[in-house]
Design a protein around this motif. Structure first.
Motif, PDB file in Angstrom:
ATOM      1  N   ARG A 134      50.102  32.648  53.958  1.00 26.65           N
ATOM      2  CA  ARG A 134      50.827  33.537  54.877  1.00 26.65           C
ATOM      3  C   ARG A 134      52.319  33.194  54.857  1.00 26.65           C
ATOM      4  O   ARG A 134      53.165  34.089  54.851  1.00 26.65           O
ATOM      5  N   GLU A 157      56.201  32.958  63.537  1.00 24.98           N
ATOM      6  CA  GLU A 157      55.982  32.926  62.085  1.00 24.98           C
ATOM      7  C   GLU A 157      57.315  32.957  61.337  1.00 24.98           C
ATOM      8  O   GLU A 157      57.508  32.231  60.359  1.00 24.98           O
ATOM      9  N   LYS A 173      53.788  34.691  51.766  1.00 27.83           N
ATOM     10  CA  LYS A 173      53.828  36.153  51.875  1.00 27.83           C
ATOM     11  C   LYS A 173      54.993  36.619  52.764  1.00 27.83           C
ATOM     12  O   LYS A 173      55.728  37.537  52.411  1.00 27.83           O
ATOM     13  N   PHE A 195      54.821  40.491  61.746  1.00 32.03           N
ATOM     14  CA  PHE A 195      54.771  39.037  61.881  1.00 32.03           C
ATOM     15  C   PHE A 195      55.529  38.673  63.144  1.00 32.03           C
ATOM     16  O   PHE A 195      56.366  39.438  63.625  1.00 32.03           O
TER      17      PHE A 195
END
Length: 189
Positions: free
Chosen positions: A5, A54, A8, A50
């Motif tokens: 994640r 994050e 990404k 997101f």
């Protein structure tokens, strides 16, 4: 946040803060900054939501320190309300980095298939605004390895600087030059 994640989100940020902000409806200011909240809303509108946590994790955990979060225009904003990529833009921005005296030598990672062009023309920024130079061979090796078996070029940055070439250093320690003429390059032996 798991590693996949993190990668990404980092790639998403690179794409939209360096190359295609308009694709998700963002407009970077002249220095490449955009409001964090605007980025988060745009990403969510375009199917890649997101959180602020994050985002902060990606900024802090990225080993290349590709992004900077800062306070608002003129320093009057809330702490951490703007974000930008530190370098590597293909869209028009002025990072407003002051000229800096480089170390005697800098390094550039590349691959064999482009060496004929480099020998003839030197290092050119191609689609980016600047040539990116590393402060050490290890970093240059990692950069070159992204495209194949790496070759590391040594840049006589001290001689370039004395000859009037301007260097700037980004917030993450990447050295930037408009170009590197071939006479200032040698292949690491």
């Amino acid at each position: 946040m798991d590693e996949r994640r993190t990668v990404k989100v980092s790639k998403y940020l690179s794409k939209h803060l360096r190359h295609q902000p308009e694709r998700i409806g963002l407009t970077l200011d002249e220095n490449g900054w955009v409001a964090v909240e605007e980025l988060l809303r745009a990403a969510a509108r375009h199917g890649f939501a997101f959180s602020r946590a994050e985002l902060d994790h990606v900024v802090a955990a990225n080993d290349k320190r590709r992004f900077t979060v800062d306070s608002g225009v003129g320093g009057g904003g809330v702490e951490g309300d703007r974000i930008r990529a530190n370098q590597g833009h293909t869209v028009a921005v002025d990072l407003d980095l002051p000229p800096a005296e480089p170390p005697a030598y800098l390094y550039h990672g590349t691959v064999a298939r482009v060496m004929d062009a480099i020998r003839a023309e030197g290092l050119r920024p191609m689609a980016r605004h600047h040539v990116h130079l590393s402060p050490d061979r290890e970093t240059a090796t990692r950069v070159g390895a992204r495209r194949g078996r790496p070759l590391v070029l040594t840049v006589d940055a001290g001689a370039m600087h004395r000859a009037g070439h301007v260097f700037r250093v980004s917030a993450n320690g990447v050295w930037l030059a408009d170009a590197v003429p071939p006479q200032f390059l040698r292949l690491r032996g």
